[in-house]
Design an enzyme around this catalytic site. Structure first.
Site, mmCIF file in Angstrom:
data_model
loop_
_atom_site.group_PDB
_atom_site.id
_atom_site.type_symbol
_atom_site.label_atom_id
_atom_site.label_comp_id
_atom_site.label_asym_id
_atom_site.label_seq_id
_atom_site.Cartn_x
_atom_site.Cartn_y
_atom_site.Cartn_z
ATOM 1 C CE LYS A 206 -3.065 3.032 0.701
ATOM 2 N NZ LYS A 206 -4.280 3.322 -0.002
ATOM 3 C CB CYS A 260 -3.596 8.738 0.347
ATOM 4 S SG CYS A 260 -5.299 8.653 0.852
HETATM 5 N N1 SAJ Z 1 -1.670 14.897 -8.670
HETATM 6 C C1 SAJ Z 1 -0.813 15.655 -9.465
HETATM 7 N N2 SAJ Z 1 -0.461 15.170 -10.693
HETATM 8 C C2 SAJ Z 1 -0.932 13.979 -11.159
HETATM 9 C C3 SAJ Z 1 -1.793 13.204 -10.345
HETATM 10 C C4 SAJ Z 1 -2.142 13.683 -9.105
HETATM 11 O O1 SAJ Z 1 -0.385 16.749 -9.077
HETATM 12 O O2 SAJ Z 1 -0.581 13.629 -12.293
HETATM 13 C C5 SAJ Z 1 -2.059 15.391 -7.333
HETATM 14 C C6 SAJ Z 1 -3.568 15.621 -7.182
HETATM 15 O O3 SAJ Z 1 -3.940 16.877 -7.699
HETATM 16 C C7 SAJ Z 1 -3.744 15.521 -5.683
HETATM 17 C C8 SAJ Z 1 -2.719 14.447 -5.303
HETATM 18 O O4 SAJ Z 1 -1.784 14.395 -6.380
HETATM 19 O O5 SAJ Z 1 -3.405 16.733 -5.043
HETATM 20 C C9 SAJ Z 1 -3.312 13.058 -5.074
HETATM 21 O O6 SAJ Z 1 -4.343 12.769 -6.009
HETATM 22 P P1 SAJ Z 1 -4.579 11.341 -6.694
HETATM 23 O O7 SAJ Z 1 -5.799 11.443 -7.512
HETATM 24 O O8 SAJ Z 1 -3.350 10.910 -7.408
HETATM 25 O O9 SAJ Z 1 -4.736 10.331 -5.483
HETATM 26 P P2 SAJ Z 1 -5.666 10.293 -4.137
HETATM 27 O O10 SAJ Z 1 -4.856 10.840 -3.017
HETATM 28 O O11 SAJ Z 1 -7.020 10.863 -4.354
HETATM 29 O O12 SAJ Z 1 -5.848 8.709 -3.972
HETATM 30 C C10 SAJ Z 1 -4.678 7.869 -3.866
HETATM 31 C C11 SAJ Z 1 -4.833 6.702 -4.848
HETATM 32 N N3 SAJ Z 1 -3.541 6.010 -4.947
HETATM 33 C C12 SAJ Z 1 -2.944 5.764 -6.143
HETATM 34 O O13 SAJ Z 1 -3.401 6.145 -7.207
HETATM 35 C C13 SAJ Z 1 -1.678 4.966 -6.114
HETATM 36 C C14 SAJ Z 1 -5.921 5.753 -4.381
HETATM 37 O O14 SAJ Z 1 -5.992 4.617 -5.206
HETATM 38 C C15 SAJ Z 1 -5.673 5.332 -2.927
HETATM 39 O O15 SAJ Z 1 -6.695 4.473 -2.450
HETATM 40 C C16 SAJ Z 1 -5.666 6.594 -2.079
HETATM 41 O O16 SAJ Z 1 -4.568 7.415 -2.532
HETATM 42 C C17 SAJ Z 1 -5.462 6.191 -0.628
HETATM 43 O O17 SAJ Z 1 -6.458 6.212 0.117
HETATM 44 O O18 SAJ Z 1 -4.348 5.811 -0.251
#
Ligand code: SAJ
Length: 410
Positions: A206, A260
């Site tokens: 995880k 996360c």
């Molecule tokens: N972000 C960027 N650039 C990107 C992708 C995301 O700047 O290309 C930023 C987003 O704007 C945000 C942050 O990263 O601020 C996180 O967003 P996210 O959509 O990537 O992820 P979370 O935090 O909503 O959810 C993540 C997910 N993990 C992965 O994709 C590996 C989800 O599957 C997990 O269940 C969740 O964390 C968790 O609960 O751990």
């Protein structure tokens, strides 16, 4: 096939409540437990105290059918699922106090053969630690027959009800029997593959998933700063580079938010500080990005054309949601307003009705409509790529200074 008919889910947050509701939808009697009386009250009325598509229908249906109830204390059950927060301490080590509290709450009800599952994202060794908390609370019980496992959640906020069904899952047991028993329970709603391993590997998997994402976002964020220095459009650059069949660069932004990805890598760093050089550096790079955005806004407000008003588009931690937790946009808005009392900041966030407490007291920061923000300000800062902002009429942007941290109007 599971023989479990009654489950207690401890922690009715973004993960616990959807898990409770989906188990109930499969005919299992679920009892939810939460320390917050408002959450308990809402769930017992069939309501959801936060925004998550489709969850409302699952909860109201389960409550109406008498399969989901909630309370402040833990009852007896055949299986317990612990889905409580694991924040980090000042030294970035994990704060396991909520897990300890949950273990102590369920321990008095154990007869010796129950299934206890930890879902909370945790550093390696935490499932073992939870077993120790239970043992300490119940010295009279032979805990060797208890079935204890870790089953980390992987669902993406905004798509939780779909991903609970469609994502593969990892189940790590303190014994193989525990892993199999937990697997059977999750098979009642998960249509994808459920892979079994030991608890420490599941815990680490995880953390590694979210760290992988963090490191790759850090690469994109670093590219955006390099490109800005070199006068290159980073969005075009990434789009072109991604045409290589083995390259897939993520998107830069104002920093990494949520509870996360910005948290979990620290658990790895904390477990192996000397060895986690790249993971630590990525965290630092992403954490430094808001200050870089602030310096860009500052430069724009020093220009002659500046009319005294800056708009900030978006406060959520990512697009099309109302979740403000650990949002870099909030951090940027607060720091800007605090350090520039003479400037009027106009925040537009279509998903909220009032500013969060951390921003509400700032006299030079106001929540306004998107149209008002665009009309009044000469400096426009895009902090979140909500669809509402993507759709703005480009003529409204004419002659304005634009700091687009999300490449919305690339
Ligand atoms: N972000 C960027 N650039 C990107 C992708 C995301 O700047 O290309 C930023 C987003 O704007 C945000 C942050 O990263 O601020 C996180 O967003 P996210 O959509 O990537 O992820 P979370 O935090 O909503 O959810 C993540 C997910 N993990 C992965 O994709 C590996 C989800 O599957 C997990 O269940 C969740 O964390 C968790 O609960 O751990």
């Amino acid at each position: 096939m599971t023989d479990i008919q009654e489950v207690a889910v401890i922690g009715l947050g973004y993960i616990g409540l959807p898990t409770a509701a989906i188990l109930a939808s499969r005919g299992i009697r679920v009892h939810g437990v939460d320390v917050n009386p408002r959450t308990v009250e809402a769930v017992n009325k069939g309501e959801v105290p936060f925004v998550e598509p489709e969850l409302g229908a699952f909860v109201s249906d389960a409550v109406t059918r008498g399969l989901l109830t909630a309370s402040l204390t833990t009852p007896a059950a055949q299986a317990f699922i612990v889905a409580v927060p694991t924040p980090f301490n000042d030294d970035y080590s994990a704060d396991l106090s909520y897990i300890k509290q949950a273990a102590e709450g369920l321990a008095p009800h154990l007869t010796g053969t129950e299934l206890v599952i930890l879902e909370s994202t945790s550093p390696p060794g935490t499932t073992e630690r939870m077993a120790e908390y239970i043992k300490a609370a119940r010295p009279d019980l032979d805990i060797s027959r208890l079935l204890i496992a870790h089953c980390p959640e992987r669902v993406l906020p905004g798509f939780v009800m779909q991903e609970l069904v469609s994502n593969d899952r990892i189940v790590g047991g303190l014994s193989a029997e525990a892993a199999e028993k937990a697997k059977a329970l999750y098979q009642t709603f998960c249509a994808a593959e459920i892979l079994t391993t030991d608890a420490a590997t599941a815990e680490m998997a995880k953390l590694v998933e979210n760290s992988f994402r963090d490191v790759n976002i850090a690469f994109a964020n670093e590219l955006s700063i390099i490109s800005d220095k070199l006068g290159i459009n980073v969005w075009e650059l990434i789009e072109l580079a991604n045409r290589h069949p083995r390259v897939n660069i993520l998107q830069p932004g104002p920093g990494v938010g949520g509870h996360c990805i910005a948290v979990d890598p620290w658990f790895i760093v904390s477990a192996a500080p000397e060895e986690s050089q790249l993971i630590r550096r990525a965290r630092e790079t992403n954490d430094a990005k808001p200050d870089w955005v602030i310096s860009k806004v500052k430069d724009a407000t020093a220009k002659q054309s500046f009319n005294g008003q800056v708009s900030l588009l978006g406060l959520a931690f990512k697009k099309n949601i109302d979740d403000l937790r650990e949002s870099p946009a909030i951090n940027i808005a607060r720091k800007l307003a605090e350090s520039h009392p003479q400037i009027q900041f106009l925040a537009a966030e279509p998903h909220i009705k009032e500013l969060p407490v951390s921003l509400a007291a700032l006299p030079n920061l106001k929540l306004v409509s998107t149209d008002e923000a665009l009309q009044r300000s000469s400096v426009i800062t895009v902090l979140v790529d909500h669809d509402r902002f993507r759709d703005v009429n480009r003529t409204e942007l004419h002659g304005k200074d634009i700091i687009d941290t999300r490449g919305l109007w690339r």
